[in-house]
Scaffold this active site. Structure first.
Site, PDB file in Angstrom:
ATOM      1  N   ASP A  35      28.322  49.841  36.903  1.00 30.33           N
ATOM      2  CA  ASP A  35      29.654  50.431  36.756  1.00 30.33           C
ATOM      3  C   ASP A  35      30.071  50.644  35.308  1.00 30.33           C
ATOM      4  O   ASP A  35      31.093  51.255  35.042  1.00 30.33           O
ATOM      5  CB  ASP A  35      30.695  49.528  37.432  1.00 30.33           C
ATOM      6  N   HIS A  63      26.596  40.183  37.024  1.00 27.59           N
ATOM      7  CA  HIS A  63      26.138  40.539  38.361  1.00 27.59           C
ATOM      8  C   HIS A  63      25.650  39.285  39.054  1.00 27.59           C
ATOM      9  O   HIS A  63      25.061  38.418  38.411  1.00 27.59           O
ATOM     10  CB  HIS A  63      25.002  41.571  38.279  1.00 27.59           C
TER      11      HIS A  63
HETATM   12  N1  ACO Z   1      33.426  38.605  31.852  1.00 28.29           N
HETATM   13  C1  ACO Z   1      33.544  37.360  31.374  1.00 28.29           C
HETATM   14  N2  ACO Z   1      32.963  36.269  31.960  1.00 28.29           N
HETATM   15  C2  ACO Z   1      32.240  36.476  33.078  1.00 28.29           C
HETATM   16  C3  ACO Z   1      32.064  37.752  33.619  1.00 28.29           C
HETATM   17  C4  ACO Z   1      32.686  38.857  32.980  1.00 28.29           C
HETATM   18  N3  ACO Z   1      32.556  40.096  33.455  1.00 28.29           N
HETATM   19  N4  ACO Z   1      31.290  37.671  34.747  1.00 28.29           N
HETATM   20  C5  ACO Z   1      30.998  36.377  34.887  1.00 28.29           C
HETATM   21  N5  ACO Z   1      31.552  35.631  33.881  1.00 28.29           N
HETATM   22  C6  ACO Z   1      31.394  34.197  33.667  1.00 28.29           C
HETATM   23  C7  ACO Z   1      32.249  33.404  34.644  1.00 28.29           C
HETATM   24  O1  ACO Z   1      33.519  33.101  34.127  1.00 28.29           O
HETATM   25  C8  ACO Z   1      31.397  32.187  34.888  1.00 28.29           C
HETATM   26  O2  ACO Z   1      31.583  31.309  33.790  1.00 28.29           O
HETATM   27  P1  ACO Z   1      31.463  29.709  34.003  1.00 28.29           P
HETATM   28  O3  ACO Z   1      30.072  29.460  34.483  1.00 28.29           O
HETATM   29  O4  ACO Z   1      31.756  29.146  32.646  1.00 28.29           O
HETATM   30  O5  ACO Z   1      32.498  29.353  35.032  1.00 28.29           O
HETATM   31  C9  ACO Z   1      29.956  32.699  34.811  1.00 28.29           C
HETATM   32  O6  ACO Z   1      30.029  33.884  33.989  1.00 28.29           O
HETATM   33  C10 ACO Z   1      29.362  33.061  36.149  1.00 28.29           C
HETATM   34  O7  ACO Z   1      30.281  33.932  36.830  1.00 28.29           O
HETATM   35  P2  ACO Z   1      30.513  33.917  38.397  1.00 28.29           P
HETATM   36  O8  ACO Z   1      31.832  34.549  38.701  1.00 28.29           O
HETATM   37  O9  ACO Z   1      30.274  32.536  38.941  1.00 28.29           O
HETATM   38  O10 ACO Z   1      29.325  34.851  38.852  1.00 28.29           O
HETATM   39  P3  ACO Z   1      29.222  35.607  40.233  1.00 28.29           P
HETATM   40  O11 ACO Z   1      27.786  35.837  40.468  1.00 28.29           O
HETATM   41  O12 ACO Z   1      29.981  34.912  41.310  1.00 28.29           O
HETATM   42  O13 ACO Z   1      29.995  36.987  39.939  1.00 28.29           O
HETATM   43  C11 ACO Z   1      30.523  39.210  39.367  1.00 28.29           C
HETATM   44  C12 ACO Z   1      29.392  38.203  39.690  1.00 28.29           C
HETATM   45  C13 ACO Z   1      31.574  39.188  40.473  1.00 28.29           C
HETATM   46  C14 ACO Z   1      29.904  40.615  39.326  1.00 28.29           C
HETATM   47  C15 ACO Z   1      31.158  38.853  37.990  1.00 28.29           C
HETATM   48  O14 ACO Z   1      30.171  38.906  36.979  1.00 28.29           O
HETATM   49  C16 ACO Z   1      32.344  39.754  37.633  1.00 28.29           C
HETATM   50  O15 ACO Z   1      33.465  39.455  38.063  1.00 28.29           O
HETATM   51  N6  ACO Z   1      32.108  40.843  36.847  1.00 28.29           N
HETATM   52  C17 ACO Z   1      33.163  41.788  36.521  1.00 28.29           C
HETATM   53  C18 ACO Z   1      33.391  42.737  37.687  1.00 28.29           C
HETATM   54  C19 ACO Z   1      32.279  43.735  37.863  1.00 28.29           C
HETATM   55  O16 ACO Z   1      31.841  44.396  36.927  1.00 28.29           O
HETATM   56  N7  ACO Z   1      31.825  43.893  39.125  1.00 28.29           N
HETATM   57  C20 ACO Z   1      30.801  44.864  39.504  1.00 28.29           C
HETATM   58  C21 ACO Z   1      29.592  44.188  40.051  1.00 28.29           C
HETATM   59  S1  ACO Z   1      28.319  45.345  40.339  1.00 28.29           S
HETATM   60  C22 ACO Z   1      28.734  46.092  41.766  1.00 28.29           C
HETATM   61  O17 ACO Z   1      29.380  45.605  42.634  1.00 28.29           O
HETATM   62  C23 ACO Z   1      28.296  47.440  41.893  1.00 28.29           C
END
Ligand code: ACO
Length: 431
Positions: free
Chosen positions: A366, A308
């Site tokens: 979710d 998140h």
């Molecule tokens: N699985 C594996 N790795 C992940 C995940 C994941 N679900 N989420 C983040 N990471 C990793 C990224 O690859 C990144 O790694 P790095 O630093 O080595 O490059 C690090 O964690 C940070 O991730 P970001 O994408 O920079 O974090 P951001 O805050 O931009 O994204 C998000 C948050 C979009 C929710 C992300 O965690 C994600 O894509 N999760 C999966 C989709 C999801 O469940 N979305 C629902 C969100 S809640 C909602 O909207 C109700």
């Protein structure tokens, strides 16, 4: 805005600029950079708005490190246990918990607006049957501005109020119609003797050929799912609603914009993607393969329902949702549901894995919601529309807050331009 609590200094090219610092009721202080461009001729660069507060708001507060979510100051856990979705709607819209009389009046007002204009039925029939219900909802909610002309004037407080009530009341009807249309069944009219959540289940699952009795366990679980999704401060879809509204667009158009943004798999679309992922994993022994894939940057795969932008600790909504999944599946006698077993084991393994621990990736709202919706009989394509119904009150509360602000401005970010410098047009014969 209250007076600044102190002043920060920015040194640039030998000059010093004052940046007032404001202290919120809760959360980190903010640097006020509104005069920075005018005084120093520089912009700030913050794609994804990771360090930018775009507005003042008194509706919702999240402490991502503590894993805390407050609506108007009340913790989500207390609201989920003791309140109801419509009471929460009142709280979000008007700022205080209602008295018994205010709640009864609000419920009656919402209930009176559950039907949609009959002509909308024809509008629905223009869509392909195999359209995703979210695609239909973006279109139909946008089209509400063509049906409800008497609540489009954003400068009239009464019309804003009517538009808010209409949207809270009609979104379940529209989502249920989108579902019925996609499965080729007749639309079911709302039944105002039922609760808000019970009525939604009725509109989705009743058919003219049989009696349908709403299961109170499922109605309660649906009400709780709606509460857990009701608002989440300045997330992507809410910011979209605010940005659309900042130009003076009508509220129905703004909410349609919010629905479009919510649909993405990184946001509201994650609940559909998450259940599909859990089903694809299928059994506990395949979890390590998916954990490895999620850790491999080249795979392009992410563990859906994990991570998140704001929570760097457990998403408090996920805790309540997990408990709800256990309760609902237990009461329905399907606690051995294989998807729930995969989800629990996946969560256990991920929370012990260095990759997820070091990046502070926890299950989000979710992760468990899809399991409950699946047990209720919803196809995965309806998961995000249910999120949209629930979030409508958050969008509309934030929109009303913005419109009510003095000196409200159109939202207009700037950019760091990296394109070609000025150059002369070259005739096609000389390229
Ligand atoms: N699985 C594996 N790795 C992940 C995940 C994941 N679900 N989420 C983040 N990471 C990793 C990224 O690859 C990144 O790694 P790095 O630093 O080595 O490059 C690090 O964690 C940070 O991730 P970001 O994408 O920079 O974090 P951001 O805050 O931009 O994204 C998000 C948050 C979009 C929710 C992300 O965690 C994600 O894509 N999760 C999966 C989709 C999801 O469940 N979305 C629902 C969100 S809640 C909602 O909207 C109700």
């Amino acid at each position: 805005m209250a007076e600044p609590t102190r002043i920060a200094k920015l040194e640039l090219d030998g000059k010093s600029y004052d940046l007032p610092v404001h202290s919120p009721t809760l959360g980190p202080d903010v640097l006020d950079i509104r005069k920075l461009y005018g005084e120093a001729d520089v912009f700030t660069f913050d794609p994804g708005f990771t360090s930018t507060a775009a507005c003042e708001s008194a509706i919702t507060f999240i402490d991502g490190d503590l894993g805390e979510l407050l609506h108007r100051g009340y913790p989500i856990e207390q609201l989920a246990e003791k309140s109801s979705y419509l009471e929460l709607c009142f709280l979000l819209l008007y700022g205080e918990l209602p008295t018994a009389g205010q709640l009864a009046d609000f419920e009656a007002r919402v209930t009176k607006h559950t039907m949609v204009h009959e002509q909308m039925h024809n509008f629905f029939r223009g869509f392909r049957r195999d359209a995703h219900p979210m695609a239909t909802m973006v279109g139909v909610v946008g089209a509400m501005s063509a049906f409800y002309h008497d609540s489009l004037d954003i400068n009239d407080a009464w019309q804003r109020e009517v538009a808010a009530i209409r949207m809270i009341a009609k979104l379940p009807t529209i989502a249920a119609m989108a579902y019925k249309y996609s499965v080729g069944q007749p639309f079911v009219y709302p039944k105002n003797s039922l609760s808000y959540a019970g009525n939604f289940l009725h509109m989705c699952f009743a058919v003219p050929a049989e009696d349908y009795v709403v299961n109170p366990i499922l109605a309660k679980a649906m009400d709780r799912i709606m509460m857990l999704h009701a608002d989440h401060e300045q997330n992507a879809s809410t910011s979209t609603v605010r940005l659309a509204g900042s130009s003076g667009a009508n509220p129905f158009a703004c909410i349609a914009a919010g629905i479009a943004c919510l649909w993405g798999p990184a946001h509201g679309g994650a609940n559909q993607a998450c259940l599909e992922m859990l089903r694809e994993i299928g059994s506990v022994d395949r979890i390590p393969e998916y954990i490895a894939k999620a850790k491999d940057k080249n795979s392009g795969f992410r563990l859906m329902g994990f991570g998140h932008r704001v929570y760097k600790n457990f998403d408090p909504r996920a805790k309540v949702m997990k408990q709800s999944a256990d309760e609902v599946l237990g009461l329905l006698g399907i606690e051995n549901n294989p998807t729930l077993q995969v989800a629990k084991e996946l969560e256990r393994i991920a929370l012990e894995d260095d990759y997820f621990v070091s990046k502070k990736l926890y299950p989000n709202v979710d992760f468990y919601s899809g399991i409950i919706l699946d047990a209720m009989g919803f196809p995965t394509s309806m998961f995000t529309p249910i999120f949209a119904i629930s979030r409508t009150v958050g969008w509309i509360s934030q929109w009303k807050e913005m419109i009510g602000e003095k000196n409200q401005k159109i939202g207009r970010p700037r950019q760091l331009y990296v394109g070609a410098p000025k150059r002369d047009y070259v005739d096609v014969r000389h390229r």
